[in-house]
Design a protein around this motif. Structure first.
Motif, PDB file in Angstrom:
ATOM      1  N   PHE A 108     -10.462  -9.033   7.568  1.00 40.08           N
ATOM      2  CA  PHE A 108      -9.396  -8.831   6.596  1.00 40.08           C
ATOM      3  C   PHE A 108      -9.643  -9.686   5.358  1.00 40.08           C
ATOM      4  CE2 PHE A 108      -7.747  -7.426  10.553  1.00 40.08           C
ATOM      5  CZ  PHE A 108      -6.797  -6.447  10.273  1.00 40.08           C
ATOM      6  N   LEU A 137      -0.961  -6.693   9.704  1.00 40.11           N
ATOM      7  CA  LEU A 137      -1.731  -5.494   9.375  1.00 40.11           C
ATOM      8  C   LEU A 137      -0.954  -4.651   8.365  1.00 40.11           C
ATOM      9  CD1 LEU A 137      -4.171  -3.644  10.311  1.00 40.11           C
ATOM     10  CD2 LEU A 137      -2.561  -2.600  11.887  1.00 40.11           C
ATOM     11  N   PRO A 138      -1.631  -4.107   7.341  1.00 36.46           N
ATOM     12  CA  PRO A 138      -3.030  -4.267   6.977  1.00 36.46           C
ATOM     13  C   PRO A 138      -3.162  -5.204   5.775  1.00 36.46           C
ATOM     14  CG  PRO A 138      -2.176  -2.274   5.968  1.00 36.46           C
ATOM     15  CD  PRO A 138      -1.002  -2.989   6.607  1.00 36.46           C
ATOM     16  N   ASP A 144      -7.341 -15.560   6.030  1.00 38.29           N
ATOM     17  CA  ASP A 144      -7.595 -14.144   6.309  1.00 38.29           C
ATOM     18  C   ASP A 144      -8.198 -14.027   7.704  1.00 38.29           C
ATOM     19  OD1 ASP A 144      -6.780 -13.279   3.790  1.00 38.29           O
ATOM     20  OD2 ASP A 144      -8.809 -13.376   2.943  1.00 38.29           O
ATOM     21  N   ASN A 157      -3.437  -9.444   4.064  1.00 38.77           N
ATOM     22  CA  ASN A 157      -4.335 -10.598   4.016  1.00 38.77           C
ATOM     23  C   ASN A 157      -3.529 -11.764   3.456  1.00 38.77           C
ATOM     24  OD1 ASN A 157      -4.690 -10.508   0.940  1.00 38.77           O
ATOM     25  ND2 ASN A 157      -5.467  -8.480   1.505  1.00 38.77           N
TER      26      ASN A 157
END
Length: 333
Positions: free
Chosen positions: A101, A73-74, A97, A76
């Motif tokens: 996300f 987080l946050p 992903d 990909n």
């Protein structure tokens, strides 16, 4: 000066020297600075696979035993762009992903809990017929990946991890930096979480990226981290996922679903015989000194690699070093 006061001062001073000395042992080795030539390019062809009602985005490269790269987080799959081309020799490297996300779909019910992400991962592994998997994992990706290793150890060849919550809730909370604890306090309620993540779009700001990387990135890199959060609805993927902020209510000592999950993971990671490669940096974010101490005292079959200076997205600081050490470790499996 009173003898009792002098004695107390000497005890505190001695303890401080001991802790500082031990910290040097934890961070022994070259205090490497972040690598300078960080590429912003993401030269990989996007692929999609339908998992139930959802569409999962992933990229893959190379042939051989599979290596799954699971982001936190946050972020990909972009987190791994400088790792993929440096480890894909004799391996099938896949970065995906998570639901909500990057370019993966976001469930209509907004449920992106760890168990939902775990189900997606197991379905993905089955659909792709991946056998003898090595997990390279971080943050949320490490929660999902460690659960998979605990529940399906027969299909896991090795676990490489960094910035991962593998310790009990109380240990995790105690060692977090003040800045992280403060942010947990203002986002631990639904109202506070939505205020910062949905309305103010904290994750979609360049400032947030710098907070997690601990450094400035090439200008063109920021859009890959921030653009997925341009759509307001998708920001609920952050608020509706695993919530470590609840630990701040009781400083990690109380009961919560997140604390129970950490207990399951910490017990499983202590028991596993699966080879582990643990990357850590000074000072990290989720993994500070006490986390490193815990890992070294509880992992059974582990290799430890101190990278130097870094924060949460260590692949943005030491991708070449991490790739080289991963390849060397992989050959021993």
């Amino acid at each position: 000066m009173n003898k009792k006061i002098i004695t107390a001062v000497l005890v505190v001073f001695s303890f401080s020297l001991f802790r500082n000395g031990y910290a040097q042992d934890v961070y022994s080795g070259e205090n490497t600075k972040p690598e300078k030539d960080i590429s912003a390019d993401f030269p990989f062809v996007s692929k999609f696979i339908d998992i139930g009602a959802e569409k999962i985005h992933y990229v893959e490269s190379g042939e051989g035993d599979p290596v799954l790269l699971l982001h936190g987080l946050p972020a990909n799959a972009y987190l791994w762009r400088n790792i993929i081309p440096n480890i894909d020799s004799n391996k099938k490297v896949i970065a995906l992903d998570f639901l909500g996300f990057g370019k993966s779909s976001f469930p209509e019910d907004r449920d992106v809990s760890i168990e939902v992400q775990y189900k997606m991962l197991t379905d993905f592994i089955e659909a792709k017929q991946l056998k003898n998997v090595t997990l390279f994992i971080q943050d949320i990706g490490s929660l999902v990946g460690m659960l998979y290793a605990i529940r399906a150890p027969q299909n896991v060849k090795g676990i490489a991890l960094f910035e991962a919550p593998f310790m009990p809730a109380e240990v995790m909370y105690d060692q977090l930096p003040f800045s992280f604890k403060a942010f947990m306090r203002i986002t631990r309620t639904t109202k506070g979480n939505e205020k910062w993540m949905v309305k103010r779009n904290f994750a979609g700001k360049k400032l947030a990226v710098n907070f997690f990387t601990g450094r400035k990135l090439p200008r063109e890199a920021y859009k890959y981290y921030t653009q997925p959060w341009d759509e307001k609805e998708r920001r609920y993927a952050i608020t509706n996922g695993p919530d470590p902020a609840v630990l701040s209510y009781t400083k990690g000592k109380g009961e919560s679903d997140f604390a129970a999950m950490l207990d399951t993971i910490s017990n499983g990671m202590k028991a596993t015989e699966i080879p582990i490669l643990y990357f850590y940096a000074k000072k990290g974010l989720v993994n500070q000194r006490e986390a490193v101490e815990y890992a070294k005292g509880n992992f059974k079959n582990a290799t430890y690699l101190y990278l130097g200076k870094g924060k949460h997205f260590l692949t943005e600081s030491h991708p070449k070093q991490m790739s080289q050490k991963f390849n060397e470790w992989f050959e021993t499996l």
